[in-house]
Design a protein around this motif. Structure first.
Motif, PDB file in Angstrom:
ATOM      1  N   MET A   1      33.066 144.445 -65.579  1.00  0.00           N
ATOM      2  CA  MET A   1      34.066 143.534 -66.036  1.00  0.00           C
ATOM      3  C   MET A   1      33.047 142.544 -67.149  1.00  0.00           C
ATOM      4  N   ASN A   2      33.945 142.448 -68.268  1.00  0.00           N
ATOM      5  CA  ASN A   2      33.415 141.440 -69.144  1.00  0.00           C
ATOM      6  C   ASN A   2      33.630 139.965 -69.116  1.00  0.00           C
ATOM      7  N   HIS A   3      32.414 139.245 -68.930  1.00  0.00           N
ATOM      8  CA  HIS A   3      32.468 138.026 -68.596  1.00  0.00           C
ATOM      9  C   HIS A   3      32.192 137.133 -69.751  1.00  0.00           C
ATOM     10  N   ALA A   4      32.012 137.795 -70.855  1.00  0.00           N
ATOM     11  CA  ALA A   4      31.784 137.196 -72.096  1.00  0.00           C
ATOM     12  C   ALA A   4      32.738 136.233 -72.952  1.00  0.00           C
ATOM     13  N   ALA A   5      33.763 136.459 -72.761  1.00  0.00           N
ATOM     14  CA  ALA A   5      35.047 135.812 -73.397  1.00  0.00           C
ATOM     15  C   ALA A   5      35.226 134.353 -73.002  1.00  0.00           C
ATOM     16  N   ASN A   6      35.318 133.604 -74.128  1.00  0.00           N
ATOM     17  CA  ASN A   6      35.917 132.189 -73.911  1.00  0.00           C
ATOM     18  C   ASN A   6      34.857 131.578 -72.800  1.00  0.00           C
ATOM     19  N   ILE A   7      33.690 131.321 -73.149  1.00  0.00           N
ATOM     20  CA  ILE A   7      32.762 130.476 -72.276  1.00  0.00           C
ATOM     21  C   ILE A   7      32.916 128.994 -72.515  1.00  0.00           C
ATOM     22  N   PRO A   8      33.184 128.415 -71.275  1.00  0.00           N
ATOM     23  CA  PRO A   8      33.324 126.973 -71.524  1.00  0.00           C
ATOM     24  C   PRO A   8      32.286 126.195 -71.723  1.00  0.00           C
ATOM     25  N   PHE A   9      32.366 125.165 -72.580  1.00  0.00           N
ATOM     26  CA  PHE A   9      31.167 124.218 -72.712  1.00  0.00           C
ATOM     27  C   PHE A   9      31.393 123.271 -71.642  1.00  0.00           C
ATOM     28  N   TYR A  10      30.550 123.107 -70.596  1.00  0.00           N
ATOM     29  CA  TYR A  10      30.713 122.188 -69.336  1.00  0.00           C
ATOM     30  C   TYR A  10      30.197 120.743 -69.868  1.00  0.00           C
ATOM     31  N   GLU A  11      30.762 119.900 -69.489  1.00  0.00           N
ATOM     32  CA  GLU A  11      30.494 118.471 -69.827  1.00  0.00           C
ATOM     33  C   GLU A  11      30.015 117.933 -68.472  1.00  0.00           C
ATOM     34  N   SER A  12      28.801 117.319 -68.215  1.00  0.00           N
ATOM     35  CA  SER A  12      28.152 116.838 -67.105  1.00  0.00           C
ATOM     36  C   SER A  12      27.445 115.854 -67.614  1.00  0.00           C
ATOM     37  N   SER A  13      26.587 115.296 -66.580  1.00  0.00           N
ATOM     38  CA  SER A  13      25.540 114.166 -66.878  1.00  0.00           C
ATOM     39  C   SER A  13      24.146 115.139 -67.156  1.00  0.00           C
ATOM     40  N   GLU A  14      24.156 116.316 -66.758  1.00  0.00           N
ATOM     41  CA  GLU A  14      23.189 117.267 -67.018  1.00  0.00           C
ATOM     42  C   GLU A  14      23.210 117.509 -68.352  1.00  0.00           C
ATOM     43  N   SER A  15      24.244 117.715 -68.966  1.00  0.00           N
ATOM     44  CA  SER A  15      24.262 118.115 -70.477  1.00  0.00           C
ATOM     45  C   SER A  15      23.679 117.243 -71.279  1.00  0.00           C
ATOM     46  N   LEU A  16      23.322 116.199 -71.050  1.00  0.00           N
ATOM     47  CA  LEU A  16      22.817 115.162 -72.012  1.00  0.00           C
ATOM     48  C   LEU A  16      21.225 115.534 -72.426  1.00  0.00           C
ATOM     49  N   PRO A  17      20.432 115.699 -71.327  1.00  0.00           N
ATOM     50  CA  PRO A  17      19.057 116.296 -71.619  1.00  0.00           C
ATOM     51  C   PRO A  17      19.030 117.676 -72.223  1.00  0.00           C
ATOM     52  N   ALA A  18      19.906 118.683 -72.084  1.00  0.00           N
ATOM     53  CA  ALA A  18      20.027 119.582 -72.616  1.00  0.00           C
ATOM     54  C   ALA A  18      20.712 119.802 -74.053  1.00  0.00           C
ATOM     55  N   ASP A  19      21.630 118.779 -74.187  1.00  0.00           N
ATOM     56  CA  ASP A  19      22.104 118.791 -75.574  1.00  0.00           C
ATOM     57  C   ASP A  19      21.029 118.330 -76.523  1.00  0.00           C
ATOM     58  N   ARG A  20      20.269 117.144 -75.998  1.00  0.00           N
ATOM     59  CA  ARG A  20      19.286 116.704 -76.637  1.00  0.00           C
ATOM     60  C   ARG A  20      18.139 117.713 -77.066  1.00  0.00           C
ATOM     61  N   ALA A  21      17.569 118.488 -76.128  1.00  0.00           N
ATOM     62  CA  ALA A  21      16.912 119.583 -76.271  1.00  0.00           C
ATOM     63  C   ALA A  21      17.198 120.574 -77.288  1.00  0.00           C
ATOM     64  N   PHE A  22      18.667 121.036 -77.342  1.00  0.00           N
ATOM     65  CA  PHE A  22      19.184 121.832 -78.221  1.00  0.00           C
ATOM     66  C   PHE A  22      19.173 121.291 -79.522  1.00  0.00           C
ATOM     67  N   ARG A  23      19.508 119.821 -79.869  1.00  0.00           N
ATOM     68  CA  ARG A  23      19.364 119.365 -81.020  1.00  0.00           C
ATOM     69  C   ARG A  23      18.038 119.517 -81.786  1.00  0.00           C
ATOM     70  N   ARG A  24      16.991 119.246 -80.633  1.00  0.00           N
ATOM     71  CA  ARG A  24      15.463 119.252 -81.350  1.00  0.00           C
ATOM     72  C   ARG A  24      15.300 120.717 -81.778  1.00  0.00           C
ATOM     73  N   LEU A  25      15.762 121.652 -80.964  1.00  0.00           N
ATOM     74  CA  LEU A  25      15.800 123.157 -81.286  1.00  0.00           C
ATOM     75  C   LEU A  25      16.417 123.494 -82.610  1.00  0.00           C
ATOM     76  N   MET A  26      17.494 123.015 -82.890  1.00  0.00           N
ATOM     77  CA  MET A  26      18.247 123.187 -84.055  1.00  0.00           C
ATOM     78  C   MET A  26      17.691 122.632 -85.333  1.00  0.00           C
ATOM     79  N   ASP A  27      17.099 121.172 -85.156  1.00  0.00           N
ATOM     80  CA  ASP A  27      16.340 120.661 -86.107  1.00  0.00           C
ATOM     81  C   ASP A  27      14.996 121.441 -86.622  1.00  0.00           C
TER      82      ASP A  27
END
Length: 523
Positions: A1-27
């Motif tokens: 079974m292919n799980h890869a399609a339409n991956i949701p982007f979950y929003e939660s309090s935990e997304s904040l540190p992860a998103d900050r870390a991702f922005r540092r990575l992209m910078d």
């Protein structure tokens, strides 16, 4: 079974540190000179965050922060590009979720899928009580590396972050991971030229294996810092004028030996910290816009120091003409400092410095596509491919052979025609014969150094000019194994002896990996 399609982007309090870390990575990625492939990196982040959405590390933080940090190490500390960043973000997905490598291939293509599969294959520890299990894990590690070196580069970034966050593990596991790091990953970092990573891995491992000695050495290094700065400034002050007169753009910085290196020297020489004289070295790094003048400028800088200081004649190391096997190039001198102690000076161009710090990870940046010669790294990987194609049936033999290839230090010897050959320290005439050609090694009966006849087991020294003497009717015996110090010679001899003791009529199969070159594809 292919799980890869339409991956949701979950929003939660935990997304904040992860998103900050991702922005540092992209910078960090956008500051690099890599092609801008932002969309696929964002897609890999979303995929990984979804896969690890309910997971936490032992220290309590969201698990996604670990692959984000591994990806940051890949770009900031190893200089890798988008493909490696995606693989770093995805490296634990298969092991820790329901997603498969087929899902990753479907979403990101075969190249990323293959690398992630290679990383997944070598997950878990390598060390154990069973030599056969260790040997099999080593085979998987080396096979993955020989297929695409980015597999191991991402794995090294993963190991570095795990070592930086080892506090969360219980003491027994800390020591096991530290042992494995010293046994496998630090030597592998050395062989790939990742000197900065090697020193940090060794220091972090020592911190958990010998915490009291580590704390003592770090404390003494800190205590002596002010005095060290004074000596360095006094030492370089008269030389700066020479640099400025010649119009160099440069920087001079002091490099303190790692705690692990200091500890090894204390153990080897059986001396206290205070009697380890080369605690620090100076590194001169200069900007250079013409590769043809790089070596000349190193020697010009050498004269700046000889104009003011006595230089130790026995400690001059010219790796500009003969690079180390891991690609390292620099000119080293040791001069008498103002306090009467010897100070090592390492002279490098900016390009040399990048390759010294990043090793093979930096080589792709400087490849012109015009080089046809096989590098020492290519040669080493060809030996690894040979060993993997014909593994020893004895797991201990296999592990010993691999360890030889990881831990070796280099000497440089010459053929009668003046060709330079790099060999591990301690190598013999027989090792040199195998380095030139397998047939020559199998029929080697002696060597000649400076017109003096020597046995095949004679240990070579740097600078020796060696003529190999062979006899077609001479065939190898098991006694020759004791005369070999290199992985290649040991492996070739063992293969010959196995085949001729089991089936004297069998012919040697063609090597399917001949001509392998260890190139990193474009990101």
């Amino acid at each position: 079974m292919n799980h890869a399609a339409n991956i949701p982007f979950y929003e939660s309090s935990e997304s904040l540190p992860a998103d900050r870390a991702f922005r540092r990575l992209m910078d960090a990625y956008l500051r690099s000179n890599h092609r801008r492939k932002v969309e696929i990196i964002e897609k890999a982040y979303r995929f990984a965050r979804n896969a690890h959405s309910d997971m936490r590390r032992l220290n309590g933080e969201p698990y996604i922060l670990h692959p984000l940090e591994v990806a940051r190490i890949a770009i900031e500390e190893l200089g890798l590009g988008s493909t490696s960043i995606c693989c770093a973000l995805l490296h634990d997905v298969v092991e820790n979720s329901d997603y498969t490598t087929d899902d990753i291939r479907s979403a990101f293509g075969d190249r990323i899928g293959d690398i992630v599969e290679g990383i997944s294959r070598i997950s878990g520890g390598i060390l154990g009580h069973n030599a056969e299990v260790q040997a099999e894990k080593f085979r998987k590690l080396l096979l993955s590396m020989s297929t695409d070196v980015r597999v191991v580069l991402v794995k090294m970034a993963d190991r570095l972050h795990n070592m930086r966050t080892l506090d969360a593990l219980p003491p027994a596991k800390q020591k096991r991971v530290a042992d494995e790091t010293l046994y496998v990953y630090a030597p592998l970092a050395h062989r790939l030229g990742l000197s900065k990573m090697k020193y940090e891995l060794e220091d972090l491992a020592m911190r958990y294996k010998h915490p009291d000695v580590y704390a003592m050495i770090r404390s003494k290094v800190t205590e002596s810092e002010a005095e060290r700065r004074r000596i360095v400034e006094e030492f370089v002050a008269p030389v700066r004028g020479k640099f400025d007169e010649a119009g160099f753009r440069y920087e001079i910085k002091a490099r303190v030996k790692s705690a692990y290196s200091i500890y090894n020297k204390m153990q080897k020489k059986n001396v206290p910290f205070e009697e380890v004289y080369d605690i620090y070295a100076l590194r001169v790094i200069f900007d250079n816009d013409d590769d043809a003048l790089e070596k000349l400028r190193c020697w010009q800088i050498y004269t700046f120091f000889t104009d003011f200081y006595q230089v130790h004649p026995g400690r001059l190391r010219d790796w500009t003409s003969t690079p180390k096997a891991n690609g390292y190039r620099a000119l080293h001198l040791t001069a008498m400092g103002p306090d009467g102690k010897w100070i090592e000076v390492q002279i490098r161009s900016r390009k040399m410095d990048e390759i010294a710090e990043l090793g093979f990870a930096a080589h792709w940046k400087y490849k012109t596509g015009e080089e046809n010669t096989e590098s020492e790294l290519d040669s080493w990987m060809n030996t690894i491919k040979d060993i993997l194609a014909n593994p020893a049936p004895d797991a201990i033999d296999f592990l010993d052979t691999i360890k030889l290839s990881l831990y070796s230090r280099e000497i440089y010897v010459f053929t009668p025609d003046g060709d330079l050959i790099s060999l591990p320290s301690g190598s013999t005439v027989l090792d040199m014969a195998f380095a030139i050609h397998t047939h020559l090694g199998l029929h080697c009966v002696a060597g000649k150094i400076n017109r003096r006849l020597v046995e095949p087991g004679h240990e070579l020294q740097s600078g020796d000019q060696v003529e190999i003497i062979s006899a077609e009717k001479s065939c190898p015996t098991p006694a020759l194994l004791g005369m070999c110090r290199t992985a290649k010679a040991l492996h070739k001899l063992r293969v010959y002896l196995r085949r001729h003791s089991v089936d004297s009529h069998s012919s040697s199969p063609a090597n399917p990996h001949a001509g392998f070159r260890m190139d990193i594809p474009q990101e």
